[in-house]
Design a protein around this motif. Structure first.
Motif, PDB file in Angstrom:
ATOM      1  N   GLU A 109       1.137  -1.427  -0.137  1.00 31.66           N
ATOM      2  CA  GLU A 109       0.299  -0.045   0.148  1.00 31.66           C
ATOM      3  C   GLU A 109       1.374   1.285   0.198  1.00 31.66           C
ATOM      4  O   GLU A 109       1.975   1.141   1.105  1.00 31.66           O
ATOM      5  CB  GLU A 109      -1.027   0.189   1.116  1.00 31.66           C
ATOM      6  N   ILE A 110       0.486   2.022  -0.998  1.00 28.46           N
ATOM      7  CA  ILE A 110       1.587   3.038  -0.847  1.00 28.46           C
ATOM      8  C   ILE A 110       0.872   4.198  -1.284  1.00 28.46           C
ATOM      9  O   ILE A 110      -0.342   4.555  -1.404  1.00 28.46           O
ATOM     10  CB  ILE A 110       2.710   3.686  -2.053  1.00 28.46           C
ATOM     11  N   LYS A 111       1.267   5.753  -0.814  1.00 34.41           N
ATOM     12  CA  LYS A 111       0.511   7.046  -0.838  1.00 34.41           C
ATOM     13  C   LYS A 111       1.320   7.591  -1.040  1.00 34.41           C
ATOM     14  O   LYS A 111       2.545   7.739  -1.239  1.00 34.41           O
ATOM     15  CB  LYS A 111       0.478   7.664   1.002  1.00 34.41           C
ATOM     16  N   GLU A 112       0.694   8.953  -1.567  1.00 34.37           N
ATOM     17  CA  GLU A 112       1.466   9.880  -2.293  1.00 34.37           C
ATOM     18  C   GLU A 112       2.694  10.475  -1.164  1.00 34.37           C
ATOM     19  O   GLU A 112       2.351  11.504   0.583  1.00 34.37           O
ATOM     20  CB  GLU A 112       0.638  11.597  -2.093  1.00 34.37           C
ATOM     21  N   GLY A 113       3.858  10.235  -2.199  1.00 32.09           N
ATOM     22  CA  GLY A 113       4.815  10.738  -1.561  1.00 32.09           C
ATOM     23  C   GLY A 113       6.114  10.133  -1.446  1.00 32.09           C
ATOM     24  O   GLY A 113       7.315  10.084  -1.171  1.00 32.09           O
ATOM     25  N   ASP A 114       5.120   8.632  -0.869  1.00 36.54           N
ATOM     26  CA  ASP A 114       6.024   7.919  -0.605  1.00 36.54           C
ATOM     27  C   ASP A 114       7.174   7.542  -1.679  1.00 36.54           C
ATOM     28  O   ASP A 114       6.879   7.573  -3.245  1.00 36.54           O
ATOM     29  CB  ASP A 114       5.285   6.251  -0.676  1.00 36.54           C
ATOM     30  N   VAL A 115       8.555   6.881  -1.517  1.00 34.34           N
ATOM     31  CA  VAL A 115       9.499   6.725  -2.319  1.00 34.34           C
ATOM     32  C   VAL A 115       9.342   4.989  -2.819  1.00 34.34           C
ATOM     33  O   VAL A 115       8.573   4.175  -2.397  1.00 34.34           O
ATOM     34  CB  VAL A 115      10.977   6.198  -1.320  1.00 34.34           C
ATOM     35  N   LEU A 116       9.397   4.988  -3.651  1.00 33.82           N
ATOM     36  CA  LEU A 116       8.624   3.815  -4.779  1.00 33.82           C
ATOM     37  C   LEU A 116      10.042   3.185  -5.069  1.00 33.82           C
ATOM     38  O   LEU A 116      10.533   1.911  -5.281  1.00 33.82           O
ATOM     39  CB  LEU A 116       7.850   4.419  -6.069  1.00 33.82           C
ATOM     40  N   CYS A 117      10.655   4.160  -5.511  1.00 30.82           N
ATOM     41  CA  CYS A 117      12.411   3.395  -6.332  1.00 30.82           C
ATOM     42  C   CYS A 117      13.578   4.700  -6.650  1.00 30.82           C
ATOM     43  O   CYS A 117      13.357   5.762  -5.881  1.00 30.82           O
ATOM     44  CB  CYS A 117      12.053   2.719  -7.980  1.00 30.82           C
ATOM     45  N   VAL A 118      14.595   4.273  -7.223  1.00 29.94           N
ATOM     46  CA  VAL A 118      15.999   5.736  -7.130  1.00 29.94           C
ATOM     47  C   VAL A 118      16.171   5.278  -8.338  1.00 29.94           C
ATOM     48  O   VAL A 118      16.363   4.070  -9.070  1.00 29.94           O
ATOM     49  CB  VAL A 118      16.803   5.582  -6.082  1.00 29.94           C
ATOM     50  N   ILE A 119      15.961   6.621  -9.094  1.00 26.21           N
ATOM     51  CA  ILE A 119      16.919   6.472 -10.768  1.00 26.21           C
ATOM     52  C   ILE A 119      18.405   7.297 -10.909  1.00 26.21           C
ATOM     53  O   ILE A 119      18.097   8.168  -9.902  1.00 26.21           O
ATOM     54  CB  ILE A 119      16.051   6.899 -11.488  1.00 26.21           C
ATOM     55  N   GLU A 120      19.110   6.384 -11.064  1.00 24.55           N
ATOM     56  CA  GLU A 120      21.029   6.636 -10.853  1.00 24.55           C
ATOM     57  C   GLU A 120      21.113   7.614 -11.885  1.00 24.55           C
ATOM     58  O   GLU A 120      20.406   7.234 -13.274  1.00 24.55           O
ATOM     59  CB  GLU A 120      21.422   5.871 -10.602  1.00 24.55           C
ATOM     60  N   ALA A 121      21.361   8.689 -12.775  1.00 18.15           N
ATOM     61  CA  ALA A 121      21.375   9.823 -13.499  1.00 18.15           C
ATOM     62  C   ALA A 121      22.717  10.094 -13.503  1.00 18.15           C
ATOM     63  O   ALA A 121      22.506  11.248 -12.643  1.00 18.15           O
ATOM     64  CB  ALA A 121      20.629  10.410 -14.391  1.00 18.15           C
ATOM     65  N   MET A 122      24.091  10.414 -14.276  1.00 17.66           N
ATOM     66  CA  MET A 122      24.679  10.702 -13.856  1.00 17.66           C
ATOM     67  C   MET A 122      25.564  10.811 -12.476  1.00 17.66           C
ATOM     68  O   MET A 122      26.281  12.005 -12.218  1.00 17.66           O
ATOM     69  CB  MET A 122      24.615  12.330 -14.574  1.00 17.66           C
ATOM     70  N   LYS A 123      25.765  10.079 -12.171  1.00 21.40           N
ATOM     71  CA  LYS A 123      25.882   9.174 -10.458  1.00 21.40           C
ATOM     72  C   LYS A 123      24.734   9.901  -9.816  1.00 21.40           C
ATOM     73  O   LYS A 123      25.912  10.588  -8.349  1.00 21.40           O
ATOM     74  CB  LYS A 123      27.467   9.845 -10.459  1.00 21.40           C
ATOM     75  N   LEU A 124      24.345  10.639  -9.640  1.00 25.69           N
ATOM     76  CA  LEU A 124      23.095  11.181  -8.842  1.00 25.69           C
ATOM     77  C   LEU A 124      21.441  10.176  -9.086  1.00 25.69           C
ATOM     78  O   LEU A 124      20.766   9.812  -9.955  1.00 25.69           O
ATOM     79  CB  LEU A 124      22.132  12.506  -9.323  1.00 25.69           C
ATOM     80  N   PHE A 125      21.566   9.910  -7.298  1.00 25.08           N
ATOM     81  CA  PHE A 125      20.234   9.025  -7.436  1.00 25.08           C
ATOM     82  C   PHE A 125      19.054   9.674  -6.788  1.00 25.08           C
ATOM     83  O   PHE A 125      19.224  10.428  -6.035  1.00 25.08           O
ATOM     84  CB  PHE A 125      20.677   8.148  -5.909  1.00 25.08           C
ATOM     85  N   ASN A 126      18.128   9.942  -7.496  1.00 29.46           N
ATOM     86  CA  ASN A 126      17.084  10.430  -7.540  1.00 29.46           C
ATOM     87  C   ASN A 126      15.666   9.470  -6.665  1.00 29.46           C
ATOM     88  O   ASN A 126      15.751   8.970  -8.176  1.00 29.46           O
ATOM     89  CB  ASN A 126      16.311  11.368  -8.998  1.00 29.46           C
ATOM     90  N   GLU A 127      15.358   9.784  -5.542  1.00 32.09           N
ATOM     91  CA  GLU A 127      14.143   9.169  -5.140  1.00 32.09           C
ATOM     92  C   GLU A 127      12.666   9.683  -5.950  1.00 32.09           C
ATOM     93  O   GLU A 127      12.359  11.291  -6.229  1.00 32.09           O
ATOM     94  CB  GLU A 127      14.342   9.458  -3.914  1.00 32.09           C
ATOM     95  N   ILE A 128      12.153   9.103  -6.548  1.00 30.33           N
ATOM     96  CA  ILE A 128      11.077   8.443  -7.689  1.00 30.33           C
ATOM     97  C   ILE A 128      10.015   8.609  -6.071  1.00 30.33           C
ATOM     98  O   ILE A 128       9.337   7.830  -5.963  1.00 30.33           O
ATOM     99  CB  ILE A 128      10.699   7.483  -8.782  1.00 30.33           C
ATOM    100  N   GLU A 129       8.833   9.577  -6.494  1.00 27.07           N
ATOM    101  CA  GLU A 129       7.953   9.440  -4.973  1.00 27.07           C
ATOM    102  C   GLU A 129       6.714   9.205  -6.173  1.00 27.07           C
ATOM    103  O   GLU A 129       6.529   9.768  -6.965  1.00 27.07           O
ATOM    104  CB  GLU A 129       8.504  10.554  -4.616  1.00 27.07           C
ATOM    105  N   SER A 130       5.657   8.885  -5.227  1.00 22.72           N
ATOM    106  CA  SER A 130       4.195   8.652  -5.687  1.00 22.72           C
ATOM    107  C   SER A 130       3.448   9.998  -5.738  1.00 22.72           C
ATOM    108  O   SER A 130       3.679  10.513  -4.498  1.00 22.72           O
ATOM    109  CB  SER A 130       3.422   7.799  -4.934  1.00 22.72           C
ATOM    110  N   GLU A 131       2.692   9.883  -6.707  1.00 23.88           N
ATOM    111  CA  GLU A 131       2.243  11.107  -6.671  1.00 23.88           C
ATOM    112  C   GLU A 131       0.602  10.476  -6.573  1.00 23.88           C
ATOM    113  O   GLU A 131      -0.500  11.597  -6.449  1.00 23.88           O
ATOM    114  CB  GLU A 131       2.000  11.802  -8.245  1.00 23.88           C
ATOM    115  N   ILE A 132       0.462   9.409  -5.869  1.00 24.65           N
ATOM    116  CA  ILE A 132      -1.103   9.074  -6.257  1.00 24.65           C
ATOM    117  C   ILE A 132      -1.209   7.705  -4.839  1.00 24.65           C
ATOM    118  O   ILE A 132       0.380   7.127  -4.625  1.00 24.65           O
ATOM    119  CB  ILE A 132      -1.462   7.821  -7.492  1.00 24.65           C
ATOM    120  N   SER A 133      -2.334   7.627  -4.456  1.00 28.42           N
ATOM    121  CA  SER A 133      -1.994   6.768  -3.113  1.00 28.42           C
ATOM    122  C   SER A 133      -3.004   5.107  -3.696  1.00 28.42           C
ATOM    123  O   SER A 133      -3.704   5.651  -5.029  1.00 28.42           O
ATOM    124  CB  SER A 133      -3.288   6.907  -2.352  1.00 28.42           C
TER     125      SER A 133
END
Length: 159
Positions: A109-133
């Protein structure tokens, strides 16, 4: 200008129908071209000796991105599910580090703002957050796989 602002600018330009937009500020120069075989964005940091360049490409056949990276899924009878898509190109990771558990599993179960995964781009790790519940129904990408801009990552049941 941060990554979110650049992504929003790319989405805005894609929706506007403009063929090319150039933006120059004190420390950054951005050129966004559309209408060719693929949408291309070039970002350059000006004060550096060798300026880093980010190129993002989206498939030609795909329609402009919706307001949020979540859009209804229309394949295999999954009309009631929402697709969470990648906001950037890079490498998809399900865990914050190799020795940690995954962010979400099928059935989580996820809610808005929960971190779902990380995407690494150019040595930067970007947390991808949910925009839905909702509840994760399917993970569409394997761990440590490359992902494209706007590529589906998760199917979510919002009910």
């Amino acid at each position: 200008m941060d990554l979110k602002e650049i992504q929003n600018l790319i989405k805005f330009v894609a929706k506007s129908g403009a063929s090319e937009v150039k933006l120059e500020m004190d420390d950054i120069k951005i050129t966004i071209r559309t209408g060719s075989e693929s949408d291309t964005t070039i970002v350059q940091q000006l004060p550096m000796q060798s300026a880093p360049v980010i190129q993002q490409q989206a498939p030609v056949a795909s329609p402009p991105v919706a307001e949020a990276p979540a859009a209804p899924a229309k394949e295999n009878g999954d009309d009631k599910y929402i697709t969470i898509k990648s906001p950037i190109i890079g490498t998809f990771y399900r865990k914050p580090s190799p020795d940690k558990p995954v962010f979400v599993e099928v059935g989580t179960e996820i809610k808005e703002g929960d971190v779902l995964c990380v995407i690494e781009a150019m040595k930067l790790f970007n947390e991808i957050e949910s925009e839905i519940s909702g509840k994760i129904v399917k993970v569409l990408v394997d761990d440590s796989s490359p992902v494209e801009f706007d590529q589906p990552l998760f199917l979510v049941d919002p009910s």
